[in-house]
Design a protein around this motif. Structure first.
Motif, PDB file in Angstrom:
ATOM      1  N   PHE A   1      18.417 -12.940 -21.917  1.00  0.00           N
ATOM      2  CA  PHE A   1      18.427 -11.854 -22.896  1.00  0.00           C
ATOM      3  C   PHE A   1      19.809 -11.771 -23.543  1.00  0.00           C
ATOM      4  CE2 PHE A   1      15.226 -10.816 -19.804  1.00  0.00           C
ATOM      5  CZ  PHE A   1      14.210 -10.175 -20.498  1.00  0.00           C
ATOM      6  N   VAL A   2      19.825 -11.496 -24.839  1.00  0.00           N
ATOM      7  CA  VAL A   2      21.084 -11.360 -25.569  1.00  0.00           C
ATOM      8  C   VAL A   2      21.092 -10.024 -26.311  1.00  0.00           C
ATOM      9  CG1 VAL A   2      22.574 -12.316 -27.361  1.00  0.00           C
ATOM     10  CG2 VAL A   2      21.298 -13.857 -25.851  1.00  0.00           C
ATOM     11  N   PHE A   3      22.169  -9.276 -26.114  1.00  0.00           N
ATOM     12  CA  PHE A   3      22.343  -7.980 -26.763  1.00  0.00           C
ATOM     13  C   PHE A   3      23.669  -7.989 -27.515  1.00  0.00           C
ATOM     14  CE2 PHE A   3      19.921  -7.459 -22.878  1.00  0.00           C
ATOM     15  CZ  PHE A   3      18.806  -6.749 -23.295  1.00  0.00           C
ATOM     16  N   PRO A   4      23.681  -7.582 -28.783  1.00  0.00           N
ATOM     17  CA  PRO A   4      24.902  -7.666 -29.587  1.00  0.00           C
ATOM     18  C   PRO A   4      25.811  -6.458 -29.390  1.00  0.00           C
ATOM     19  CG  PRO A   4      23.142  -6.782 -30.920  1.00  0.00           C
ATOM     20  CD  PRO A   4      22.540  -7.060 -29.553  1.00  0.00           C
ATOM     21  N   TYR A   5      26.990  -6.523 -29.986  1.00  0.00           N
ATOM     22  CA  TYR A   5      27.811  -5.319 -30.123  1.00  0.00           C
ATOM     23  C   TYR A   5      27.071  -4.334 -31.033  1.00  0.00           C
ATOM     24  CZ  TYR A   5      31.837  -7.859 -28.189  1.00  0.00           C
ATOM     25  OH  TYR A   5      32.680  -8.559 -27.363  1.00  0.00           O
ATOM     26  N   LEU A   6      27.271  -3.044 -30.769  1.00  0.00           N
ATOM     27  CA  LEU A   6      26.653  -2.002 -31.592  1.00  0.00           C
ATOM     28  C   LEU A   6      27.695  -0.969 -31.980  1.00  0.00           C
ATOM     29  CD1 LEU A   6      23.303  -1.316 -29.664  1.00  0.00           C
ATOM     30  CD2 LEU A   6      23.592  -2.641 -31.765  1.00  0.00           C
ATOM     31  N   ALA A   7      27.614  -0.486 -33.216  1.00  0.00           N
ATOM     32  CA  ALA A   7      28.488   0.590 -33.683  1.00  0.00           C
ATOM     33  C   ALA A   7      27.834   1.938 -33.398  1.00  0.00           C
ATOM     34  CB  ALA A   7      28.747   0.456 -35.181  1.00  0.00           C
ATOM     35  N   HIS A   8      28.665   2.963 -33.197  1.00  0.00           N
ATOM     36  CA  HIS A   8      28.125   4.308 -32.981  1.00  0.00           C
ATOM     37  C   HIS A   8      27.536   4.869 -34.271  1.00  0.00           C
ATOM     38  CE1 HIS A   8      30.962   3.676 -29.659  1.00  0.00           C
ATOM     39  NE2 HIS A   8      30.197   4.499 -28.976  1.00  0.00           N
ATOM     40  N   ALA A   9      28.176   4.557 -35.400  1.00  0.00           N
ATOM     41  CA  ALA A   9      27.629   4.861 -36.730  1.00  0.00           C
ATOM     42  C   ALA A   9      27.187   6.309 -36.895  1.00  0.00           C
ATOM     43  CB  ALA A   9      26.470   3.922 -37.043  1.00  0.00           C
TER      44      ALA A   9
ATOM     45  N   ALA B   1       4.505  -3.979 -26.532  1.00  0.00           N
ATOM     46  CA  ALA B   1       3.343  -3.944 -27.420  1.00  0.00           C
ATOM     47  C   ALA B   1       3.285  -5.207 -28.274  1.00  0.00           C
ATOM     48  CB  ALA B   1       3.399  -2.702 -28.304  1.00  0.00           C
ATOM     49  N   ILE B   2       4.436  -5.632 -28.777  1.00  0.00           N
ATOM     50  CA  ILE B   2       4.466  -6.840 -29.610  1.00  0.00           C
ATOM     51  C   ILE B   2       4.108  -8.065 -28.779  1.00  0.00           C
ATOM     52  CG2 ILE B   2       5.911  -8.270 -31.093  1.00  0.00           C
ATOM     53  CD1 ILE B   2       5.124  -5.454 -32.188  1.00  0.00           C
ATOM     54  N   ALA B   3       4.584  -8.101 -27.540  1.00  0.00           N
ATOM     55  CA  ALA B   3       4.248  -9.227 -26.661  1.00  0.00           C
ATOM     56  C   ALA B   3       2.751  -9.277 -26.382  1.00  0.00           C
ATOM     57  CB  ALA B   3       5.030  -9.120 -25.355  1.00  0.00           C
ATOM     58  N   GLN B   4       2.106  -8.116 -26.289  1.00  0.00           N
ATOM     59  CA  GLN B   4       0.651  -8.084 -26.105  1.00  0.00           C
ATOM     60  C   GLN B   4      -0.054  -8.737 -27.293  1.00  0.00           C
ATOM     61  OE1 GLN B   4      -1.231  -7.116 -23.613  1.00  0.00           O
ATOM     62  NE2 GLN B   4      -0.119  -5.612 -22.388  1.00  0.00           N
ATOM     63  N   LEU B   5       0.506  -8.550 -28.476  1.00  0.00           N
ATOM     64  CA  LEU B   5      -0.118  -9.076 -29.693  1.00  0.00           C
ATOM     65  C   LEU B   5       0.168 -10.562 -29.907  1.00  0.00           C
ATOM     66  CD1 LEU B   5       0.699  -6.104 -32.080  1.00  0.00           C
ATOM     67  CD2 LEU B   5      -1.594  -6.760 -31.318  1.00  0.00           C
ATOM     68  N   THR B   6       1.389 -10.961 -29.631  1.00  0.00           N
ATOM     69  CA  THR B   6       1.811 -12.323 -29.956  1.00  0.00           C
ATOM     70  C   THR B   6       1.742 -13.278 -28.768  1.00  0.00           C
ATOM     71  OG1 THR B   6       4.141 -11.904 -29.435  1.00  0.00           O
ATOM     72  CG2 THR B   6       3.398 -11.395 -31.679  1.00  0.00           C
ATOM     73  N   GLY B   7       1.698 -12.716 -27.563  1.00  0.00           N
ATOM     74  CA  GLY B   7       1.737 -13.562 -26.372  1.00  0.00           C
ATOM     75  C   GLY B   7       3.107 -14.112 -26.079  1.00  0.00           C
ATOM     76  N   LYS B   8       4.102 -13.631 -26.819  1.00  0.00           N
ATOM     77  CA  LYS B   8       5.466 -14.146 -26.655  1.00  0.00           C
ATOM     78  C   LYS B   8       6.406 -12.985 -26.346  1.00  0.00           C
ATOM     79  CE  LYS B   8       9.136 -16.620 -29.115  1.00  0.00           C
ATOM     80  NZ  LYS B   8       9.558 -17.240 -30.402  1.00  0.00           N
ATOM     81  N   PRO B   9       7.086 -13.026 -25.193  1.00  0.00           N
ATOM     82  CA  PRO B   9       8.008 -11.933 -24.872  1.00  0.00           C
ATOM     83  C   PRO B   9       9.226 -11.935 -25.788  1.00  0.00           C
ATOM     84  CG  PRO B   9       8.216 -13.690 -23.258  1.00  0.00           C
ATOM     85  CD  PRO B   9       7.045 -14.049 -24.130  1.00  0.00           C
ATOM     86  N   LEU B  10       9.728 -10.742 -26.078  1.00  0.00           N
ATOM     87  CA  LEU B  10      10.930 -10.600 -26.891  1.00  0.00           C
ATOM     88  C   LEU B  10      12.128 -10.514 -25.956  1.00  0.00           C
ATOM     89  CD1 LEU B  10       9.521  -8.075 -29.477  1.00  0.00           C
ATOM     90  CD2 LEU B  10      10.183 -10.427 -29.940  1.00  0.00           C
ATOM     91  N   ARG B  11      13.133 -11.363 -26.206  1.00  0.00           N
ATOM     92  CA  ARG B  11      14.243 -11.479 -25.266  1.00  0.00           C
ATOM     93  C   ARG B  11      15.588 -11.147 -25.907  1.00  0.00           C
ATOM     94  NH1 ARG B  11      12.039 -15.299 -21.510  1.00  0.00           N
ATOM     95  NH2 ARG B  11      10.253 -14.213 -20.614  1.00  0.00           N
ATOM     96  N   GLN B  12      15.572 -10.550 -27.077  1.00  0.00           N
ATOM     97  CA  GLN B  12      16.842 -10.178 -27.683  1.00  0.00           C
ATOM     98  C   GLN B  12      16.651  -8.968 -28.582  1.00  0.00           C
ATOM     99  OE1 GLN B  12      17.617 -13.880 -29.925  1.00  0.00           O
ATOM    100  NE2 GLN B  12      17.486 -12.670 -31.800  1.00  0.00           N
ATOM    101  N   LEU B  13      17.742  -8.272 -28.779  1.00  0.00           N
ATOM    102  CA  LEU B  13      17.800  -7.177 -29.737  1.00  0.00           C
ATOM    103  C   LEU B  13      18.891  -7.504 -30.747  1.00  0.00           C
ATOM    104  CD1 LEU B  13      17.523  -4.073 -27.359  1.00  0.00           C
ATOM    105  CD2 LEU B  13      15.757  -4.988 -28.865  1.00  0.00           C
ATOM    106  N   PRO B  14      18.610  -7.273 -32.050  1.00  0.00           N
ATOM    107  CA  PRO B  14      17.350  -6.849 -32.658  1.00  0.00           C
ATOM    108  C   PRO B  14      16.229  -7.873 -32.411  1.00  0.00           C
ATOM    109  CG  PRO B  14      19.171  -6.723 -34.229  1.00  0.00           C
ATOM    110  CD  PRO B  14      19.674  -7.479 -33.062  1.00  0.00           C
TER     111      PRO B  14
END
Length: 749
Positions: free
Chosen positions: A360-368, A732-745
């Motif tokens: 899994f990869v998560f980026p830097y985030l601004a408080h914004a 929910a998206i993984a249920q639809l696509t069959g592919k797990p999401l491993r990063q944000l965004p």
């Protein structure tokens, strides 16, 4: 046109448009005039908060056993009219504490809620967190830690009012009662709190008081409109950015493009030539950097002056962090041995019937936050005053004292309403406050004896740090055909946010920052080995709403879901099985969300839609989401969110609902394309909302928030609504696509 606005800082053409007809409007009182008037409007119970540190037994104000945090004089002001002002010991920046804490105090005071107002405190000793002993708004502790404190404050004030009435009527206190801001006696006698405040103030403060039975609550637990709602919805609310003192100047700072860089040369001739610019100064900045402050009689000339500067930066000695290179380094680190938080036996991995590997990869985030950083400093020899939206005014006051060469008691921090913060207004270095004091000190040395407001632009705020750290997770999981996890080998790589801070001694153990691992494993009884690496790239990092749970919650809840799907088990049933009997709050929150959402009823789902589920505990509260999502034109779309919340007693259910919705929207922003801060050769590539995505109105789903009934003392609610949103959406998206999401965004590529 905004009421009470100061248009002198805007371009002149815009000033003319905005000030048409302004002469016919009412004029707001300046802050100092307002404070003077309210100070003499009538004796109040605790008219001067600084009495809290001076009250003594001999003075008849309090017993020596009472701490400043326990004395009503600092927290309750009652005017002759009966209006009750409750001083709030936290920063209000959207979480609703300026309503919830007054509700708690007013409940025990038995005040007339229609006459209750709220006001921020300061860096006075009375306003520290009663459990931690420091000034702190963070960690979703405000209501949780001050619940009993504010109940007792209200009860003590009520007891003093009753005694004052008893003395006036020459009756026993036991023959009296209170109701809606009045003391009631036999024979129809009645006295308003405003009539008794002066006499009550002179009485000793009782140490022990009886608190109401929760079944008698009139305010606590009942949906209550926020005290600041009218001002905010009408545009009349003043924030730190709106502070205007007589003769005030505004500073705008040119900051280096690379963190820690210094000045090579500055040509400020063009800046000094701009009308309204008073001076241009080289000033020290956070983390050893240097900058150039342009000080003018308003924001607009200060900004024009900054734009006119010709600066050469010396970046040679500054490390130039780069997101792509950091990811390569993090992946290499993930393969190395390191300190461990959990150390279960990993031998079963080799023989497990099923294997799962994930990165899994998560980026830097601004408080914004909507309101950029700001701090106004009125520097004087004996007493310096600061106006800012501070999450830790005590720490900020101490930092100001260090910069100015003064004693902490010579610094007064007037806490201002803040337009968001999410952790950015509380750094252990007090970076933006210290910077503002450096500028005020330099301005005074240059002959400018006036208050100076240092104001950041949106671009300054987004490029100037601090950020939620970038993280990489790597997992190897062995499990059987029934989904029983036999071994879970996990690695986290990411910067520590507490190393080098005032919290290091409490948070960092065995080289591991606890904020980076919170949310891992629990509530699932899993055999886990957790290894942690904390690299130190040149990027300033800080807590970001819900801290470590922003990434750990996503990892845990998507992997749990993946195991359930791979073993053909219902994700809800699988979680319930893992909870067993040891986590009733998780079960109750999840079951409530399931029941209210219609989960499992496929007839409720349109074609192409799927359910997603996640549940996570943070800051002692549990939030479960059941979401409905689809994929439209290769883009994930969130349609509906149903929340089950277990926060024990909900002081104000409306605030809980608002916090869950707001946190969920912030969690949704993490999922959207463009919702990342990236660095290239040391420079942040995003500068405004055109390049850093936050959820817009068109992205917002339907919301339902349901609270599990409870009479237990409240737990935190400012942050817990954020962590489970992204994994529920991803599932929910993984249920639809069959592919797990491993990063944000999210990326469906």
């Amino acid at each position: 046109m905004l009421p009470n606005a100061d248009y002198s800082e805007m371009p002149r053409a815009l000033q003319r448009l905005l000030t048409r007809g302004k002469a016919d409007e009412s004029v707001a009182l300046p802050r100092r005039t307002f404070l003077k008037l309210t100070g003499v409007a009538g004796l109040a119970l605790g008219a001067f908060p600084y009495l809290a540190t001076a009250q003594t037994k001999d003075g008849g104000q309090a017993t020596s056993a009472l701490k400043p945090t326990q004395r009503p004089s600092a927290f309750v002001q009652i005017a002759p009219s009966g209006e009750v002002t409750v001083i709030v010991n936290r920063l209000e920046f959207g979480q609703g504490v300026q309503t919830a804490l007054p509700m708690i105090l007013a409940e025990e005071l038995d005040a007339d809620w229609s006459l209750v107002r709220s006001q921020h405190g300061s860096n006075d000793a009375a306003y520290v967190d009663p459990l931690f002993g420091i000034h702190l708004t963070g960690g979703s502790h405000s209501v949780k830690n001050s619940f009993t404190q504010y109940r007792e404050l209200g009860a003590r004030a009520r007891a003093m009012l009753l005694r004052a009435a008893a003395a006036r009527w020459n009756l026993q206190v036991t023959s009296l009662r209170t109701h809606a801001g009045k003391v009631l006696g036999p024979g129809g006698r009645k006295l308003g709190y405003g009539e008794l405040a002066e006499a009550a103030m002179a009485l000793p403060v009782p140490e022990k008081v009886a608190l109401k039975d929760p079944k008698d609550f009139r305010l606590i637990g009942h949906p209550t409109s926020r005290l600041d709602a009218r001002a905010k919805s009408s545009g009349r609310q003043n924030f730190g950015i709106d502070v205007h003192l007589p003769g005030q100047l505004t500073a705008v700072v040119a900051r280096p493009p690379v963190f820690g860089a210094r000045l090579a040369s500055v040509d400020d001739a063009a800046a000094r030539a701009i009308k309204g610019v008073k001076t241009v100064l080289r000033v020290p900045l956070d983390r050893g950097a240097e900058g150039v402050a342009v000080i003018a009689d308003g924001y607009w000339p200060a900004k024009q002056g900054r734009d006119a500067l010709k600066i050469q930066w010396d970046t040679a000695s500054a490390e130039k962090a780069d997101s792509e290179r950091l990811l390569v380094e993090y992946r290499e680190l993930a393969g190395r041995p390191g300190p461990r938080q959990f150390d279960a036996d990993m031998a079963p991995l080799a023989t497990a019937p099923r294997q799962l590997e994930a990165e899994f990869v998560f980026p830097y985030l601004a408080h914004a936050a909507m309101e950029p950083l700001n701090c106004t400093v009125a520097l004087a020899d004996e007493r310096t005053e600061l106006w800012t939206g501070s999450q830790c005014p005590g720490l900020d006051g101490a930092a100001a004292a260090r910069v100015l060469g003064m004693k902490p008691e010579q610094i007064v921090v007037h806490v201002q309403m803040a337009g968001g913060g999410f952790g950015r207004r509380f750094s252990s270095s007090s970076d933006f406050v210290a910077e503002s004091c450096e500028i005020a000190k330099a301005a005074r040395a240059a002959g400018l004896n006036a208050p100076v407001r240092t104001l950041w632009s949106r671009e300054d705020d987004m490029r100037g740090g601090y950020y939620r750290p970038m993280h990489l997770h790597r997992a190897r999981i062995g499990f059987d055909e029934r989904g029983k996890v036999l071994a879970w080998d996990h690695v986290i790589v990411g910067q520590s946010i507490t190393t080098g801070s005032v919290f290091e001694q409490f948070q960092v153990k065995n080289g591991i920052d606890a904020t980076a691992t919170e949310g891992m494993r629990d509530p699932y009884a899993l055999p886990m080995r957790l290894t942690v690496h904390h690299p130190k790239p040149n990027v300033p990092v800080l807590w970001w709403r819900s801290v470590g749970s922003t990434h750990t919650g996503f990892v845990m809840e998507t992997l749990i879901d993946e195991i359930a799907r791979s073993t053909k088990q219902d994700p809800v049933a699988y979680r319930m099985q893992l909870f067993g009997d040891k986590h009733p709050r998780h079960r109750d929150a999840l079951q409530l969300a399931v029941d209210r959402s219609g989960y499992g009823n496929q007839h409720r789902l349109p074609a192409g839609h799927a359910w997603g589920v996640a549940v996570h505990e943070s800051f002692d509260s549990v939030v479960a989401y059941v979401v409905e999502a689809s994929v439209r034109n290769d883009t994930p779309v969130l349609h509906r969110v149903t929340a089950g919340v277990h926060c024990n007693l909900a002081v104000n259910p409306l605030t809980v609902e608002a916090q869950v919705q707001g946190a969920a929207v912030m969690g949704l922003s993490m999922c959207l394309t463009g919702g990342a801060i990236t660095l290239k050769d040391g420079e942040v590539q995003q500068s405004n909302f055109g390049e850093f995505t936050v959820a817009r109105m068109t992205d917002i789903p339907e919301f339902e928030v349901h609270i599990v009934p409870s009479a237990e003392p409240p737990t935190g609610m400012g942050e817990p609504g954020l962590p489970p949103l992204a994994p529920a959406f991803a599932n929910a998206i993984a249920q639809l696509t069959g592919k797990p999401l491993r990063q944000l965004p999210f990326s469906l590529a």
